[in-house]
Write a protein that holds these residues in place. Structure first.
Motif, mmCIF file in Angstrom:
data_model
loop_
_atom_site.group_PDB
_atom_site.id
_atom_site.type_symbol
_atom_site.label_atom_id
_atom_site.label_comp_id
_atom_site.label_asym_id
_atom_site.label_seq_id
_atom_site.Cartn_x
_atom_site.Cartn_y
_atom_site.Cartn_z
ATOM 1 N N MET A 266 0.871 -1.182 -0.060
ATOM 2 C CA MET A 266 0.201 0.031 -0.204
ATOM 3 C C MET A 266 0.808 1.100 -0.031
ATOM 4 S SD MET A 266 -3.222 0.678 0.147
ATOM 5 C CE MET A 266 -3.787 2.433 -0.346
ATOM 6 N N ASP A 267 0.668 2.215 -0.737
ATOM 7 C CA ASP A 267 1.477 3.413 -0.953
ATOM 8 C C ASP A 267 1.089 4.419 0.419
ATOM 9 O OD1 ASP A 267 2.838 3.148 -3.595
ATOM 10 O OD2 ASP A 267 0.672 2.827 -4.129
ATOM 11 N N THR A 268 1.596 4.773 1.028
ATOM 12 C CA THR A 268 1.583 5.764 1.894
ATOM 13 C C THR A 268 1.697 7.261 1.398
ATOM 14 O OG1 THR A 268 3.732 6.295 2.677
ATOM 15 C CG2 THR A 268 2.611 4.441 3.593
ATOM 16 N N GLU A 269 1.245 8.170 2.075
ATOM 17 C CA GLU A 269 1.274 9.647 1.565
ATOM 18 C C GLU A 269 2.724 9.597 1.342
ATOM 19 O OE1 GLU A 269 -0.090 12.401 4.526
ATOM 20 O OE2 GLU A 269 -0.253 13.946 3.043
ATOM 21 N N PHE A 270 3.621 9.143 2.271
ATOM 22 C CA PHE A 270 5.045 9.672 2.093
ATOM 23 C C PHE A 270 5.579 8.883 1.071
ATOM 24 C CE2 PHE A 270 3.612 9.222 6.766
ATOM 25 C CZ PHE A 270 3.927 10.979 7.104
ATOM 26 N N THR B 41 0.155 24.488 3.103
ATOM 27 C CA THR B 41 -0.985 24.339 2.526
ATOM 28 C C THR B 41 -1.853 23.190 2.905
ATOM 29 O OG1 THR B 41 -2.539 24.670 0.471
ATOM 30 C CG2 THR B 41 -0.584 23.244 0.157
ATOM 31 N N ASP C 259 -2.232 7.493 8.559
ATOM 32 C CA ASP C 259 -1.771 8.069 7.242
ATOM 33 C C ASP C 259 -2.995 8.116 6.230
ATOM 34 O OD1 ASP C 259 -0.762 7.112 4.266
ATOM 35 O OD2 ASP C 259 0.814 8.001 5.231
ATOM 36 N N HIS C 260 -2.806 9.266 5.539
ATOM 37 C CA HIS C 260 -4.190 9.468 4.683
ATOM 38 C C HIS C 260 -4.211 8.613 3.503
ATOM 39 C CE1 HIS C 260 -4.097 13.402 7.019
ATOM 40 N NE2 HIS C 260 -2.619 13.680 6.480
ATOM 41 N N PHE C 261 -3.314 7.563 3.213
ATOM 42 C CA PHE C 261 -3.734 6.590 2.106
ATOM 43 C C PHE C 261 -3.558 5.178 2.725
ATOM 44 C CE2 PHE C 261 -2.912 10.381 -0.617
ATOM 45 C CZ PHE C 261 -3.945 10.220 -1.413
ATOM 46 N N SER C 262 -3.166 5.106 3.978
ATOM 47 C CA SER C 262 -3.144 3.645 4.352
ATOM 48 C C SER C 262 -4.635 3.086 5.195
ATOM 49 C CB SER C 262 -1.894 3.347 5.279
ATOM 50 O OG SER C 262 -2.078 4.199 6.425
ATOM 51 N N ILE D 197 -5.351 5.875 -5.976
ATOM 52 C CA ILE D 197 -3.778 5.979 -6.379
ATOM 53 C C ILE D 197 -3.871 5.455 -7.929
ATOM 54 C CG2 ILE D 197 -1.572 5.493 -5.984
ATOM 55 C CD1 ILE D 197 -2.156 5.858 -3.015
ATOM 56 N N THR E 238 -13.605 12.752 3.958
ATOM 57 C CA THR E 238 -12.408 12.402 4.598
ATOM 58 C C THR E 238 -11.796 13.172 6.050
ATOM 59 O OG1 THR E 238 -11.530 12.010 2.356
ATOM 60 C CG2 THR E 238 -9.771 12.384 4.132
ATOM 61 N N HIS E 239 -12.137 14.377 5.780
ATOM 62 C CA HIS E 239 -11.569 15.181 6.912
ATOM 63 C C HIS E 239 -12.665 15.730 7.927
ATOM 64 C CE1 HIS E 239 -8.246 15.462 4.046
ATOM 65 N NE2 HIS E 239 -7.562 15.317 5.214
ATOM 66 N N LEU F 63 4.065 8.564 -1.898
ATOM 67 C CA LEU F 63 3.697 9.515 -2.891
ATOM 68 C C LEU F 63 4.334 10.735 -3.046
ATOM 69 C CD1 LEU F 63 -0.285 8.995 -2.766
ATOM 70 C CD2 LEU F 63 1.372 7.793 -4.304
ATOM 71 N N ASP G 130 0.079 19.303 0.112
ATOM 72 C CA ASP G 130 -0.895 18.382 0.775
ATOM 73 C C ASP G 130 -1.599 17.369 -0.188
ATOM 74 O OD1 ASP G 130 -1.972 17.325 3.058
ATOM 75 O OD2 ASP G 130 -3.680 18.485 2.848
ATOM 76 N N THR G 131 -1.098 16.084 0.187
ATOM 77 C CA THR G 131 -1.847 15.098 -0.597
ATOM 78 C C THR G 131 -2.918 14.159 0.325
ATOM 79 O OG1 THR G 131 0.257 14.635 -1.770
ATOM 80 C CG2 THR G 131 -1.367 12.940 -2.076
ATOM 81 N N THR G 132 -3.878 13.995 -0.077
ATOM 82 C CA THR G 132 -4.960 13.391 0.543
ATOM 83 C C THR G 132 -6.052 12.584 -0.299
ATOM 84 O OG1 THR G 132 -6.576 13.755 2.511
ATOM 85 C CG2 THR G 132 -6.471 15.439 0.769
ATOM 86 N N ARG G 133 -6.851 11.789 0.325
ATOM 87 C CA ARG G 133 -7.847 11.145 -0.244
ATOM 88 C C ARG G 133 -9.087 12.000 -0.375
ATOM 89 N NH1 ARG G 133 -8.280 5.955 -1.940
ATOM 90 N NH2 ARG G 133 -6.502 4.730 -0.648
#
Lengths: 321, 321
Positions: free
Chosen positions: A1-5, B42, B318-321, A91, B49-50, A7, A118-121
C-alpha cells in the motif's frame, strides 16, 4: 500500500532552489529579494466543475499551474515557487506520473518550483489546489485600480481560440476536428506571459488576466479605476484558425470579446511606453497588441472598423451564475 | 442569484493590514520583515475524509485555519496572512456565515488575516483549501533535521483529548456525553501555540506539530536528524478529563502516544534553554512539558515510571493507508 510519504517522495519532491526549503518539513521557506513584495494567489480546481475525470492528466497538471502563474503575471510579478494540494479518489500511478510531469515541466520552464503541498484522499472526485508565490518590486505591482484616462489598452497573445475549442468540445459548435486541433492547446495548455509580465511592473498601469473574458475583465479594471474605455474590434489579435474558420462572425465576436479561460493579459499603459512595451514583448517572444484606449467617461464601448458601435455579448463566466 | 463577487464581498473581504493588498486583485501582496524568510504551508480538507457535511460550520472554519497556523508554529514562524479556497455544493448563507465567522475569528486573534482566495462550485462535496504565510528570522526556522543528542524533548498543551473525542464520536468507545463534552474542543477547536512558537526560533532546535500522533511525528524528527529518543510516559501532560475518565490504561496510552489531530508542538531544545523556554511559555499562557530526551543511538523507546519499556501502539494516521 502506498503511503502519503511514498507518493510525496515519488511524485512531488524535487530539489529546492538555493535559499529555499522545499517539500518535507511543516512549511516551505523562501524570501523575496530585499525591497520586493511577495505576490500570492490560490485556485481550486474541482472535477466536474473545472475539468472532467477523463481529461488528459498532463494537460491538467500544466493548466493547474498555468492559471495561477497567470495571476502572478497579472500583477507584473515574477514566479518564485508554488504549493500543490491534491486530493485523489484512488492512487493511479499512470495518472499521477502524467499529471506531475505536466506540472513540473511548466514549473521548471517558468522557474516556479514546487516547494510544498498536501496529498489526501477524496471520496467523491479529484480536487487540485495550487498556490503560487511571486515577487515584484515594492510599489510596482500592476493593480486593477491603476488605469488612467488616455492609457492604451493592450492584450497579450491571441484571442478566440480557447472559447472556440470549448464550444466545439461541448458540442455547441458543429464538429470540426481540424479547427479543434488548431485551437485546443489554447484551452488545454495555456501559456501565460510569465517572462514578459515582470517587465511591465513600473511601465504599465493596470493589468489582469482574461480568465473571465475580455469585456468582463476589462470591466473590472474600469470599475476599480473609475473610468471608461473604447475597444477597436478591428485591432483584436484573433487566432488565425478562428479568423479563417468560416464560423459565423457573431460566434467569433463572442469568442473574442467574451470568451474566458484566456490566460493572457489585458493591461493599460501610457502612450509614451509603446516602444518600450513592444521591445520587451519581442525580447520575451510575446505578442502584445494595442486594442483600445481608456477614457475618463464611464462605459465600455466597442467599435468596428467603420467606427460603428458593436453590439456586445452578455456577460462573462461566473462560477456561481 | 448570488455571483462569486457577491459572496466574496459578503463573506471574505476584510480590510487588509497596512502594507498588504488583500482580496480583490489577481494576487494579494505582502512582505516579510527585512532579513526574515517567509514560511508557507497548504492543506486540503475534503468532506467525507476530514469532516462531515453535518459538522458544525463555525468549528470547521476555525479548524481549517488552525491546522495551518499549527504548521507555521512548527517552524517557529509568526503568522502573517492566509488564503482560503472554498468549493461549495450549494450556497447556504447560514453555513457560510458561521464558517467564515469561525475562520475570521481565529484569523483576527492569531493576526493571520485573510488576504485572498478562490470560491467555486463543487458538484460532489465541500472542499476547503487553506494556505498560510508566516515569517521567521532567516536561518532560525525550526527544522525536523535539527535535533541533537542530549536535547530535551518537549510538548506543548495537553495530550489524549482529541483522540478520545474522535473515538467517542466514531462509537469506538462507549458513549460518554460528559467525557465528550470535556474533550471535544481539543478535536474541534484546536488552539495551536502561535504566540509561543516564534519565541522558540533561535532557542529550540527541531520542531513539528503532532498532527499524526506523537510517536509518528517524533519519528519524523529522529529520521531527519539521524538520532534516537527516550520518552518518559510518566511525564506526559495527559488531559485531566482523559486521566480521570476510567478508560482502560491501554486506550489512554494509545490516545496519548499515537493519537493524531493534536495541533500542538513537539520540539527539541538544549537543556540550557529550559528556564527561558518555561518563561516564554508562561508569557504566552502555554503549557510546555519536558517529556524525554534525544539520544545518539537510533530507536524510539518509551519508559514508564518504573523505567520499564512501554509496548508501543502501531503507527499513526496516514491519509492513504
Amino acid at each position: 500500500m502506498d503511503t502519503e510519504f511514498d507518493l510525496i517522495s515519488r511524485y512531488f519532491r524535487r530539489a529546492a532552489p538555493a535559499g529555499m526549503l522545499g517539500v518535507g518539513d511543516d512549511c516551505a521557506l523562501l524570501a523575496p529579494r530585499t525591497g520586493w513584495q511577495m505576490a500570492t494567489s490560490t485556485d481550486l480546481l474541482i472535477e466536474g466543475t473545472h475539468f472532467l475525470a477523463e481529461d488528459d492528466p498532463g494537460s491538467l497538471g500544466h493548466k493547474a499551474l498555468a492559471v495561477n502563474i497567470s495571476d502572478l503575471a497579472a500583477m507584473g510579478a515574477e514566479p518564485l515557487a508554488c504549493l500543490l494540494g491534491l486530493s485523489l479518489p484512488r492512487i493511479d500511478h499512470t495518472w499521477l506520473a502524467a499529471f506531475t510531469e505536466g506540472f513540473h515541466c511548466l514549473a521548471q520552464r517558468a522557474r516556479c518550483p514546487l516547494i510544498g503541498g498536501d496529498t489526501t484522499r477524496s471520496p467523491a472526485g479529484l480536487v487540485i489546489s495550487v498556490t503560487v508565490l511571486g515577487q515584484v518590486p515594492a510599489g510596482q505591482a500592476l493593480l486593477r485600480s491603476a488605469a488612467r484616462p488616455e492609457d492604451d489598452i493592450w492584450v497579450t497573445g491571441l484571442l478566440g481560440a480557447a472559447d472556440v475549442a470549448l464550444q466545439l468540445r461541448l458540442g455547441k459548435l458543429p464538429a470540426n476536428p481540424d479547427l479543434l486541433a488548431a485551437t485546443r492547446d489554447a484551452l488545454d495548455r495555456p501559456d501565460p506571459p510569465w517572462s514578459f509580465a515582470p517587465a511591465l511592473a513600473g511601465l504599465a498601469h493596470a493589468a489582469l488576466d482574461i480568465s473571465d473574458g475580455l469585456l468582463q475583465d476589462l470591466g473590472h479594471i474600469l470599475e476599480a479605476s473609475h473610468c471608461g474605455a473604447r475597444l477597436d474590434y478591428a485591432r483584436m489579435p484573433i487566432h488565425p484558425a478562428v479568423s479563417r474558420s468560416g464560423l459565423d462572425p457573431d460566434v467569433i465576436q463572442r469568442a473574442v470579446l467574451a470568451g474566458g479561460d484566456v490566460y493572457q493579459l489585458c493591461f493599460t499603459a501610457p502612450s509614451e511606453a509603446r516602444d518600450e512595451i513592444q521591445a520587451c514583448a519581442r525580447r520575451a517572444d510575446v505578442l502584445a497588441t494595442r486594442v483600445g484606449v481608456i477614457r475618463e467617461a464611464p462605459g465600455l464601448h466597442v467599435i468596428d472598423a467603420e467606427g460603428q458601435a458593436v453590439s456586445l455579448p452578455a456577460g462573462g463566466f461566473d462560477h456561481f451564475s
